[in-house]
Design a protein around this motif. Structure first.
Motif, PDB file in Angstrom:
ATOM      1  N   GLU A 163       0.831  -1.209   0.000  1.00  0.00           N
ATOM      2  CA  GLU A 163       0.000   0.000   0.000  1.00  0.00           C
ATOM      3  C   GLU A 163       0.863   1.255   0.000  1.00  0.00           C
ATOM      4  N   LEU A 164       0.583   2.165  -0.916  1.00  0.00           N
ATOM      5  CA  LEU A 164       1.241   3.468  -0.869  1.00  0.00           C
ATOM      6  C   LEU A 164       0.680   4.243   0.321  1.00  0.00           C
ATOM      7  N   PRO A 165       1.536   4.786   1.180  1.00  0.00           N
ATOM      8  CA  PRO A 165       1.078   5.377   2.452  1.00  0.00           C
ATOM      9  C   PRO A 165       0.567   6.809   2.285  1.00  0.00           C
ATOM     10  N   PHE A 166      -0.498   6.971   1.496  1.00  0.00           N
ATOM     11  CA  PHE A 166      -0.982   8.311   1.170  1.00  0.00           C
ATOM     12  C   PHE A 166      -1.379   9.116   2.398  1.00  0.00           C
ATOM     13  N   GLU A 167      -2.158   8.486   3.293  1.00  0.00           N
ATOM     14  CA  GLU A 167      -2.609   9.227   4.471  1.00  0.00           C
ATOM     15  C   GLU A 167      -1.435   9.672   5.331  1.00  0.00           C
ATOM     16  N   ALA A 168      -0.520   8.753   5.592  1.00  0.00           N
ATOM     17  CA  ALA A 168       0.637   9.088   6.429  1.00  0.00           C
ATOM     18  C   ALA A 168       1.487  10.168   5.780  1.00  0.00           C
ATOM     19  N   MET A 169       1.661  10.109   4.459  1.00  0.00           N
ATOM     20  CA  MET A 169       2.469  11.112   3.769  1.00  0.00           C
ATOM     21  C   MET A 169       1.793  12.482   3.798  1.00  0.00           C
ATOM     22  N   GLY A 170       0.466  12.509   3.588  1.00  0.00           N
ATOM     23  CA  GLY A 170      -0.247  13.787   3.605  1.00  0.00           C
ATOM     24  C   GLY A 170      -0.152  14.470   4.950  1.00  0.00           C
ATOM     25  N   ARG A 171      -0.334  13.698   6.004  1.00  0.00           N
ATOM     26  CA  ARG A 171      -0.237  14.262   7.350  1.00  0.00           C
ATOM     27  C   ARG A 171       1.185  14.737   7.650  1.00  0.00           C
ATOM     28  N   ARG A 172       2.169  13.952   7.251  1.00  0.00           N
ATOM     29  CA  ARG A 172       3.553  14.310   7.548  1.00  0.00           C
ATOM     30  C   ARG A 172       3.971  15.579   6.817  1.00  0.00           C
ATOM     31  N   ALA A 173       3.527  15.740   5.583  1.00  0.00           N
ATOM     32  CA  ALA A 173       3.877  16.946   4.827  1.00  0.00           C
ATOM     33  C   ALA A 173       3.360  18.193   5.526  1.00  0.00           C
ATOM     34  N   VAL A 174       2.127  18.138   6.026  1.00  0.00           N
ATOM     35  CA  VAL A 174       1.572  19.289   6.750  1.00  0.00           C
ATOM     36  C   VAL A 174       2.327  19.496   8.058  1.00  0.00           C
ATOM     37  N   ASP A 175       2.677  18.411   8.740  1.00  0.00           N
ATOM     38  CA  ASP A 175       3.493  18.525   9.960  1.00  0.00           C
ATOM     39  C   ASP A 175       4.770  19.320   9.681  1.00  0.00           C
ATOM     40  N   LEU A 176       5.448  18.974   8.589  1.00  0.00           N
ATOM     41  CA  LEU A 176       6.709  19.649   8.267  1.00  0.00           C
ATOM     42  C   LEU A 176       6.490  21.120   7.941  1.00  0.00           C
ATOM     43  N   VAL A 177       5.399  21.439   7.257  1.00  0.00           N
ATOM     44  CA  VAL A 177       5.076  22.844   6.982  1.00  0.00           C
ATOM     45  C   VAL A 177       4.861  23.593   8.293  1.00  0.00           C
ATOM     46  N   LEU A 178       4.112  22.982   9.212  1.00  0.00           N
ATOM     47  CA  LEU A 178       3.830  23.625  10.496  1.00  0.00           C
ATOM     48  C   LEU A 178       5.101  23.815  11.324  1.00  0.00           C
ATOM     49  N   GLN A 179       6.090  22.938  11.096  1.00  0.00           N
ATOM     50  CA  GLN A 179       7.360  23.043  11.817  1.00  0.00           C
ATOM     51  C   GLN A 179       8.337  24.014  11.151  1.00  0.00           C
ATOM     52  N   GLY A 180       7.922  24.600  10.026  1.00  0.00           N
ATOM     53  CA  GLY A 180       8.770  25.578   9.352  1.00  0.00           C
ATOM     54  C   GLY A 180       9.451  25.073   8.105  1.00  0.00           C
ATOM     55  N   ALA A 181       9.370  23.765   7.847  1.00  0.00           N
ATOM     56  CA  ALA A 181       9.908  23.170   6.610  1.00  0.00           C
ATOM     57  C   ALA A 181      11.273  23.740   6.257  1.00  0.00           C
ATOM     58  N   GLU A 182      12.234  23.471   7.112  1.00  0.00           N
ATOM     59  CA  GLU A 182      13.590  23.978   6.867  1.00  0.00           C
ATOM     60  C   GLU A 182      14.112  23.470   5.527  1.00  0.00           C
ATOM     61  N   PRO A 183      14.737  24.348   4.722  1.00  0.00           N
ATOM     62  CA  PRO A 183      15.275  23.923   3.428  1.00  0.00           C
ATOM     63  C   PRO A 183      16.466  22.986   3.611  1.00  0.00           C
ATOM     64  N   GLY A 184      16.847  22.316   2.529  1.00  0.00           N
ATOM     65  CA  GLY A 184      18.004  21.433   2.606  1.00  0.00           C
ATOM     66  C   GLY A 184      17.842  20.158   1.816  1.00  0.00           C
ATOM     67  N   GLY A 185      16.659  19.935   1.256  1.00  0.00           N
ATOM     68  CA  GLY A 185      16.469  18.791   0.367  1.00  0.00           C
ATOM     69  C   GLY A 185      16.397  17.448   1.035  1.00  0.00           C
ATOM     70  N   ARG A 186      16.116  17.394   2.330  1.00  0.00           N
ATOM     71  CA  ARG A 186      16.023  16.089   3.023  1.00  0.00           C
ATOM     72  C   ARG A 186      14.807  15.327   2.515  1.00  0.00           C
ATOM     73  N   VAL A 187      15.010  14.074   2.153  1.00  0.00           N
ATOM     74  CA  VAL A 187      13.915  13.223   1.669  1.00  0.00           C
ATOM     75  C   VAL A 187      13.524  12.261   2.789  1.00  0.00           C
ATOM     76  N   GLU A 188      12.291  12.341   3.226  1.00  0.00           N
ATOM     77  CA  GLU A 188      11.774  11.457   4.282  1.00  0.00           C
ATOM     78  C   GLU A 188      10.961  10.360   3.618  1.00  0.00           C
ATOM     79  N   LEU A 189      11.450   9.122   3.718  1.00  0.00           N
ATOM     80  CA  LEU A 189      10.784   7.992   3.076  1.00  0.00           C
ATOM     81  C   LEU A 189       9.862   7.294   4.071  1.00  0.00           C
ATOM     82  N   MET A 190       8.655   6.963   3.605  1.00  0.00           N
ATOM     83  CA  MET A 190       7.658   6.352   4.479  1.00  0.00           C
ATOM     84  C   MET A 190       7.358   4.927   4.015  1.00  0.00           C
ATOM     85  N   GLU A 191       7.233   4.041   4.982  1.00  0.00           N
ATOM     86  CA  GLU A 191       7.058   2.616   4.702  1.00  0.00           C
ATOM     87  C   GLU A 191       5.745   2.328   3.991  1.00  0.00           C
TER      88      GLU A 191
END
Length: 347
Positions: free
Chosen positions: A303-331
């Motif tokens: 299963e592609l983890p769509f729900e988990a990825m959508g929530r995590r992306a918003v989490d990172l925006v709320l945390q300020g989404a520091e630049p740097g190109g870090r790729v967070e891979l989800m199981e």
């Protein structure tokens, strides 16, 4: 008639008069100002007046006052119109709402002009940040303008390496799928991949790498004759599965890089008189809700983890989404159904 202005609706003064309090009290109650102490009766009277009059706060005034709107922008290509990737939006929307923000969503259909106009509008509204999403995992040229606000690339990666990304762990998914077939006792395992390795598509490169890793880890050959490359669609699965199953030395299991190709492999097996899973085990990838559970037998898939990825992306925006190109891979979780069993004895 000339000179008439449209009715502007109730004002904060109207709410104050209806509730029998000052305008300042209304403002403090509606904005939940810290340090302001009012009785529950006062708060109830203000809320009742707001509901009765249909009063709405002024978003532009909020921007002027706080420097940011209560919104997060979400720009995608075909995400909203996809029958399965749209779950990303629902999850992102829910996560934004939990923090008191709305998700302002635009589906561009891949139109660059619409995308540019949408981003300019969102930035003019002073959104708190932007989630920049794609329907499938790829390497993207992310618009420079997103550097002006906290921004996260979703379900893809930034080619320039400037923005953080949230994407599926394709290699681990390919490994898990292949390992499931090995654990069932299979040694003749074919792969019908969802694109060529030369394409550079992370999903194709990663799933092949995971397949190869699992095979080699267990002393099994990655045989060129058992590795085929399609483009993710049902006809590719049918064509390649037919070729594999009519060869003198045929596989007992196939890992298909998409559920649609697995569907094609099902049709090839049926046409050739093979039973799934008795004669052939199949694992897919995607867990398309409109397809995988409804095949006969139901398809075991990742299963592609769509729900988990959508929530995590918003989490990172709320945390300020520091630049740097870090790729967070989800199981990508394994969804067990009925398309895998142990192999038959074969010559």
């Amino acid at each position: 008639m000339a000179g008439l202005r449209p009715k502007s609706g109730p004002t904060m003064n109207d709410v104050a008069a209806a509730a029998g309090v000052s305008q300042a009290t209304v403002s403090l109650v509606l904005n939940s100002a810290s340090g302001s102490r009012f009785s529950e009766d006062t708060r109830r009277r203000v809320r009742d007046a707001v509901d009765r009059l249909g009063y709405r706060t002024n978003a532009h005034a909020k921007v002027l006052r706080e420097g940011v709107a209560g919104m997060i922008g979400f720009v995608g290509d075909f995400v909203a119109s996809s029958p399965f990737a749209g779950r990303i939006i629902e999850a992102a929307q829910d996560r934004a709402w939990e923090s008191g923000l709305l998700l302002l969503t635009v589906n561009t259909g891949g139109d660059r002009a619409l995308e540019a106009a949408s981003l300019e509008t969102m930035l003019s509204y002073k959104v708190a940040g932007v989630v920049y999403a794609s329907m499938y995992h790829q390497i993207l040229d992310v618009p420079e303008v997103l550097g002006d606000v906290p921004s996260v690339v979703l379900n893809s990666e930034d080619r320039g390496g400037r923005f953080s990304s949230v994407a599926p762990d394709e290699e681990k998914g390919g490994y898990t799928a292949t390992r499931r077939l090995i654990d069932a006792g299979h040694t003749r395992i074919a792969l019908i991949n969802n694109d060529s390795l030369e394409s550079g598509l992370p999903a194709a490169v990663g799933r092949f790498a995971g397949y190869s890793k699992a095979m080699l880890e267990h002393g099994l050959e990655v045989a060129p004759d058992f590795v085929r490359f399609g483009h993710g669609a049902e006809p590719d699965g049918f064509e390649h599965a037919t070729s594999l199953l009519t060869a003198a030395y045929r596989p007992t299991a196939i890992f298909c890089g998409t559920d649609r190709m697995a569907w094609g492999a099902y049709q090839a097996a049926a046409t050739l008189g093979f039973s799934i899973p008795a004669d052939l085990s199949i694992v897919g990838f995607d867990n398309q809700e409109t397809l995988a559970p409804h095949l006969r037998p139901a398809l075991t898939t990742l299963e592609l983890p769509f729900e988990a990825m959508g929530r995590r992306a918003v989490d990172l925006v709320l945390q300020g989404a520091e630049p740097g190109g870090r790729v967070e891979l989800m199981e990508c979780p394994l969804i067990e159904r009925n398309s895998v069993t142990h192999p038959k004895e074969m010559p």
